[in-house]
Design a protein around this motif. Structure first.
Motif, short mmCIF file in Angstrom:
data_model
loop_
_atom_site.label_atom_id
_atom_site.label_comp_id
_atom_site.label_asym_id
_atom_site.label_seq_id
_atom_site.Cartn_x
_atom_site.Cartn_y
_atom_site.Cartn_z
N ALA A 121 0.83 -1.19 0.00
CA ALA A 121 0.00 0.00 0.00
C ALA A 121 0.87 1.25 0.00
O ALA A 121 0.41 2.35 0.28
N GLU A 124 -7.30 -5.37 10.25
CA GLU A 124 -5.85 -5.48 10.06
C GLU A 124 -5.26 -6.62 10.88
O GLU A 124 -4.38 -7.34 10.42
N GLN A 144 -3.25 5.23 2.54
CA GLN A 144 -3.95 3.98 2.85
C GLN A 144 -5.39 4.04 2.35
O GLN A 144 -5.90 3.09 1.75
N GLN A 166 -7.08 1.75 -0.59
CA GLN A 166 -8.29 0.94 -0.38
C GLN A 166 -9.31 1.12 -1.50
O GLN A 166 -10.21 0.29 -1.68
#
Ligand SMILES: [Zn+2]
Length: 427
Positions: free
Chosen positions: A16, A306, A352, A356
């Motif tokens: 990422a 996570e 992040q 996503q």
């Protein structure tokens, strides 16, 4: 072959980690199958020497970034967006089902599909996993239009043979025959994919869920899409219907509907055993924050996601969701992450959030390396952003001292005006 000189935003392979090239070059050309893909990406200074005779389109002050990937959206709910309701179940009954019943008319579906795709592209969304309605013609309308525009689009006919009103309720056996016919008609044609689409547990009989699971087993690269654990009333309803199931998610597991390329919207009211089940089966969550805030459903637990390591990415969930714009969705995801009363609060990093909704969403869909990024070999679906699109954006982004500050300003202040252009690989 074609090249673009601009600032570039993309993601390192298998991570990422955002990469930002202030003065970059993106080279696009055909692959072995003749599809337009990224041939090279990097700094203008180093790459332009390797491609001396190439026509370069210069876009000063602009940022080229991957097209956004929306993991969960209902195309027939264009006209349901912004409808007031007392939570999920009354919203379905009073707005969603009456609107969806109109899609038995192919002409109505075609007009909506055209509008829907225009709206996706205006907002920079180049790939979506979409619900149609229970009418097979609604799938033909959407995928037919997506094919005309050369889009990578995945959709499916909704399965709902019970607890659904006249006009949208389908017939068990016929619904499964229709699903298989649509798989054979659309899946893998050009850039299109099919998703087996049970609406949610309460709307499907055991026989329909079993049939859907059999198809999911037989057609392993076809997607599965549904909803799970959005709202507590819904969770209680499923408990009544399946008192012996360990959890709501477990019901889908019993019918063979948890596997790679299976995508469940929401995943809010789940526990660690469910999360482990998602991880172990390769099942993905479509996090739908504007919808969850709008309907007051609850907050996706990012820390738990996570910790347990299952796949997830972002989704608009229009019409429960309130916007087609990935910027609205990313900002709402930030709010949902921050909420710390019902679960641990966390500040999601701007890169992040962006991941996503692009490369991370593509990974969750099993499309990593194909869409959602601009690494060599990726299909060349991208957006051209103008970070000075509004006076406030211009003022704020000029002062950005880091990539985090720039991306967060775009997420918080951005909307469709930020998307100057959406470019589709083969269009
Ligand atoms: Zn939904």
């Amino acid at each position: 072959m074609k090249a673009y000189r601009a600032s570039l935003l993309y993601f390192a392979a298998n991570s990422a980690q955002a990469v930002f090239e202030e003065d970059g070059l993106l080279v696009v050309g055909p692959n072995a199958e003749g599809r337009q893909v990224v041939q090279a990406i990097g700094s203008y200074q180093s790459l332009s020497k390797d491609w001396p005779s190439l026509a370069v389109e210069h876009l000063p002050g602009r940022i080229i970034a991957p097209g956004f990937v929306d993991m969960h959206i209902h195309y027939p709910q264009l006209d349901v967006i912004g409808s007031p309701a007392e939570g999920l179940l009354p919203w379905l009954e009073n707005y969603t089902f009456p609107h969806e019943s109109r899609f038995s008319d192919a002409g109505y579906g075609a007009e909506s599909a055209t509008f829907f795709i225009d709206e996706l592209l205006r907002n920079g969304v180049t790939t979506a996993l979409a619900f149609a309605t229970s009418h097979p013609a609604s799938v033909d309308a959407l995928l037919g239009e997506a094919q005309k525009r050369s889009l990578r689009m995945i959709a499916g006919k909704v399965l709902q043979d019970q607890n659904s009103p006249d006009g949208v309720r389908d017939l068990t056996e016929q619904s499964l025959v229709d699903t298989e016919t649509l798989i054979n008609k659309w899946h893998g044609v050009d850039r299109l994919g099919y998703a087996i689409t049970p609406r949610f547990v309460p709307s499907c009989s055991e026989a329909q869920l079993r049939g859907a699971g059999e198809l999911a087993g037989r057609y392993a690269d076809v997607w599965v899409q549904s909803h799970v654990a959005e709202n507590l009333d819904e969770v209680a309803w499923v408990k009544q219907l399946y008192p012996n199931a360990r959890s709501y998610l477990d019901v889908y597991g019993q019918f063979g509907l948890l596997r790679p390329r299976a995508v469940y919207a929401h995943c809010i009211h789940i526990d660690d055993e469910d999360r482990a089940l998602m991880h172990d089966t390769g099942t993905a969550a479509a996090v739908s924050p504007t919808s969850n805030l709008f309907l007051g459903s609850g907050f996706f637990d990012y820390v738990a996601a996570e910790r347990t390591g299952f796949l997830y990415g972002l989704a608009s969930d229009v019409g429960g969701g309130t916007s087609f714009s990935p910027f609205s969705t990313m900002l709402a995801a930030y709010y949902v992450g921050r909420e710390g009363q019902t679960k641990p609060g966390v500040s999601l990093k701007p890169a992040q959030l962006w991941w996503q909704h692009t490369a991370g969403a593509a990974r969750a869909l099993g499309l990593e390396g194909l869409v959602g990024n601009l690494l060599p070999g990726c299909e060349a679906d991208f957006v051209v952003l103008n970070p000075k699109a509004t006076p406030l954006l211009a003022r704020k982004t000029t002062q950005s001292a880091s990539l985090d500050e720039l991306l967060f300003a775009l997420i918080v202040l951005g909307d469709d005006r930020l998307i100057e252009k959406t470019v589709i690989s083969d269009a």
